[in-house]
Write an enzyme that holds these catalytic residues in place. Structure first.
Site, PDB file in Angstrom:
ATOM      1  N   GLY A  44       0.833  -1.193   0.000  1.00  0.00           N
ATOM      2  CA  GLY A  44       0.000   0.000   0.000  1.00  0.00           C
ATOM      3  C   GLY A  44       0.867   1.241   0.000  1.00  0.00           C
TER       4      GLY A  44
ATOM      5  N   ARG B 277      -3.060  10.957  11.774  1.00  0.00           N
ATOM      6  CA  ARG B 277      -2.058  10.301  12.610  1.00  0.00           C
ATOM      7  C   ARG B 277      -1.007  11.299  13.084  1.00  0.00           C
ATOM      8  NH1 ARG B 277      -1.781   4.672   9.045  1.00  0.00           N
ATOM      9  NH2 ARG B 277      -3.330   3.576  10.306  1.00  0.00           N
TER      10      ARG B 277
ATOM     11  N   CYS C   5     -10.695  22.783  15.500  1.00  0.00           N
ATOM     12  CA  CYS C   5     -10.824  23.411  16.813  1.00  0.00           C
ATOM     13  C   CYS C   5     -10.398  22.472  17.923  1.00  0.00           C
ATOM     14  CB  CYS C   5     -12.249  23.888  17.003  1.00  0.00           C
ATOM     15  SG  CYS C   5     -12.651  25.159  15.802  1.00  0.00           S
TER      16      CYS C   5
ATOM     17  N   TYR D  34      -2.762   7.041   3.083  1.00  0.00           N
ATOM     18  CA  TYR D  34      -3.244   7.143   4.474  1.00  0.00           C
ATOM     19  C   TYR D  34      -3.314   8.581   4.991  1.00  0.00           C
ATOM     20  CZ  TYR D  34      -2.018   2.137   4.531  1.00  0.00           C
ATOM     21  OH  TYR D  34      -1.891   0.801   4.247  1.00  0.00           O
TER      22      TYR D  34
HETATM   23  C1  LIG Z   1      -2.819  -2.442   5.497  1.00  0.00           C
HETATM   24  C2  LIG Z   1      -2.550  -3.775   4.904  1.00  0.00           C
HETATM   25  C3  LIG Z   1      -1.676  -3.884   3.829  1.00  0.00           C
HETATM   26  C4  LIG Z   1      -0.877  -2.722   3.283  1.00  0.00           C
HETATM   27  O1  LIG Z   1       0.036  -2.229   4.216  1.00  0.00           O
HETATM   28  P1  LIG Z   1       1.097  -1.111   3.779  1.00  0.00           P
HETATM   29  O2  LIG Z   1       1.850  -0.872   5.030  1.00  0.00           O
HETATM   30  O3  LIG Z   1       0.332   0.073   3.321  1.00  0.00           O
HETATM   31  O4  LIG Z   1       1.931  -1.700   2.690  1.00  0.00           O
HETATM   32  C5  LIG Z   1      -1.520  -5.132   3.252  1.00  0.00           C
HETATM   33  N1  LIG Z   1      -2.170  -6.216   3.728  1.00  0.00           N
HETATM   34  C6  LIG Z   1      -3.019  -6.146   4.782  1.00  0.00           C
HETATM   35  C7  LIG Z   1      -3.707  -7.361   5.238  1.00  0.00           C
HETATM   36  C8  LIG Z   1      -3.233  -4.923   5.397  1.00  0.00           C
HETATM   37  O5  LIG Z   1      -4.047  -4.850   6.447  1.00  0.00           O
END
Ligand SMILES: *Cc1c(COP(=O)(O)O)cnc(C)c1O
Length: 451
Positions: free
Chosen positions: A295, A332, A368, A397
């Protein structure tokens, strides 16, 4: 190494061109009439990351090994992004009905979609099996539900089980999926768990995959690779016990961390592949097909938030810039600033990089509550009303995981490309949320409901 530095430098040059063009073309600006906030995605950068991932694994795998790189949709749940990645040969990893709907809207085929989530309903499981989407079961109770569904008719879906290798935490507790007590998967080192898993596979010939996702921001590559080594060893053990290659595919998850400190893209996918080869050489032998679920590593570096500085002031003699980018985009960072520091880039009202003596100043958002800060005592050229701040590395994210505090609208997202004459072309990825939509989502049609 020089090539890497160059890629980062290219990306920074594209970014500066895009910022100036975004102001010139009225997407955002310092003027009163202009939008105070927008988000940009570097299309060329996204394609380059997808290509780097694909080639890093292709170079290491035995020729002909089936491999699916499934993008973790939660990192950037935007249909045009999923479509772009599909065009680059990637699939989708989804973890909710909403994410599945986005993947389908992007035209990602069921056979290139993987469903993971720790709390799948029976309806979700039934739909996934009907569509032929790969499913990774999280726990024994989910496996019992699958027993009933698979018993009702042969499954077209490849089905696996997620394990927690219990290899330990990274530097961010909330993102550490492989602790001894993590909520994810079947805890492999718990007493009796390994034997139970082997038996579960022998009893269910339709279990053909194994899944782990043990990395994330703050987890070192060696630790992620250790989780994959555990996965591979378990697959070998199951296949040995079964006397056949029952487990034919290993889903090794995502979790490659992102460098938030500079434009350098590090760690590289190739470094991760090298760590995997060291820890689990058998992974690349061609015995197993591979699924990955990256991701953040694919998207983070290619996103930029651009926000107007509305006011500046001092408090306790600390200069503060009040901007339109805060907790709604960098949730975050606002709540856990030490774990999620972001860089801040200063631009003037025309979108040119701002120069001048650095001054320690706070960069605050519009929400706020006192913690709505993107940076504290950050050394930057002194910001003035109408200037812009850029927040790079926010393609995963951040603005794609909007937080609805203070009913702040989801900002527009524009993709951009830079042509040979440095001309910047924008395309709308997502329009800004309108006030009418905020009202509708807040029960606007049910105003009398509580009378
Ligand atoms: C969030 C997630 C990912 C991706 O994680 P990254 O850190 O964004 O690469 C892949 N597999 C599962 C099961 C996840 O929950």
């Amino acid at each position: 190494m020089a090539a890497h530095t160059h890629a980062g430098a290219d990306a920074a040059a594209r970014r500066d061109l895009a910022v100036r063009a975004a102001v010139e073309q009225g997407l955002v600006g310092g003027a009163d009439s202009a939008e105070p906030l927008t988000c940009l995605l570097d299309t060329v950068g996204i394609r380059a990351s997808a290509a780097a991932l694909t080639s890093a694994f292709a170079d290491a795998l035995a020729p002909g090994t089936p491999v699916l790189h499934a993008f973790a949709v939660k990192a950037a749940p935007l249909v045009p992004v999923l479509r772009l990645l599909a065009d680059a040969g990637l699939g989708c990893e989804v973890a909710s009905p909403g994410e599945l709907a986005l993947a389908r809207a992007a035209g990602v085929p069921a056979g290139r979609t993987v469903l993971d989530s720790p709390a799948k309903t029976v309806a979700e499981l039934r739909e996934a099996l009907a569509l032929g989407i790969a499913v990774n079961a999280d726990n024994p109770q989910e496996l019992e539900r699958l027993d009933a569904l698979v018993g009702a008719g042969p499954a077209r879906s490849p089905i696996g089980v997620r394990i927690n290798p219990q290899t330990g935490a990274g530097t961010i507790d909330a993102l550490s999926t492989a602790t001894s007590t993590s909520k994810f998967g079947i805890a492999l080192r718990d007493p009796g768990a390994r034997e139970w898993l082997v038996r579960a596979y022998l009893d269910r010939p339709w279990l053909t995959r194994l899944h782990v996702h043990s990395g994330s921001q703050g987890v070192p590559l060696a630790l992620i690779a250790e989780g994959v080594r555990e996965l591979h060893a378990l697959a070998e053990e199951i296949n040995e016990a079964a006397g056949r290659r029952q487990v034919d595919t290993l889903d090794i998850g995502g979790g490659l961390p992102v460098n938030f400190a500079s434009d350098e893209e590090t760690p590289r996918c190739a470094a991760y592949v090298a760590a995997l080869r060291g820890a689990a050489p058998g992974l690349f032998s061609g015995t197993y097909g591979l699924v990955t679920e990256f991701g953040r590593a694919l998207l983070a570096k290619h996103g930029l938030v651009l926000a107007r500085v509305e006011y500046t002031k001092t408090s306790g003699s600390r200069p503060i810039a009040l901007t339109h980018a805060g907790v709604q985009l960098a949730t975050r960072t606002a709540y856990a600033p030490a774990a999620w520091p972001v860089r801040i880039l200063a631009y003037d009202a025309k979108g040119a990089p701002k120069t001048g003596e650095p001054v320690a100043q706070d960069v605050a958002g519009p929400a706020c509550f006192a913690g709505d800060l993107l940076a504290t005592a950050r050394e930057l050229p002194r910001l003035a009303p109408g200037d812009l701040i850029g927040v790079p590395d926010t393609g995963a994210y951040f603005f794609t995981a909007h937080y609805g505090y203070n009913s702040l609208p989801r900002p527009a997202v524009h993709g951009f490309t830079v042509g040979p004459q440095d001309e910047v072309r924008f395309s709308l990825v997502r329009p800004a949320q309108r006030l009418a939509e905020i009202v509708a989502e807040a029960g606007g049609a049910h105003a009398e409901a509580l009378l």
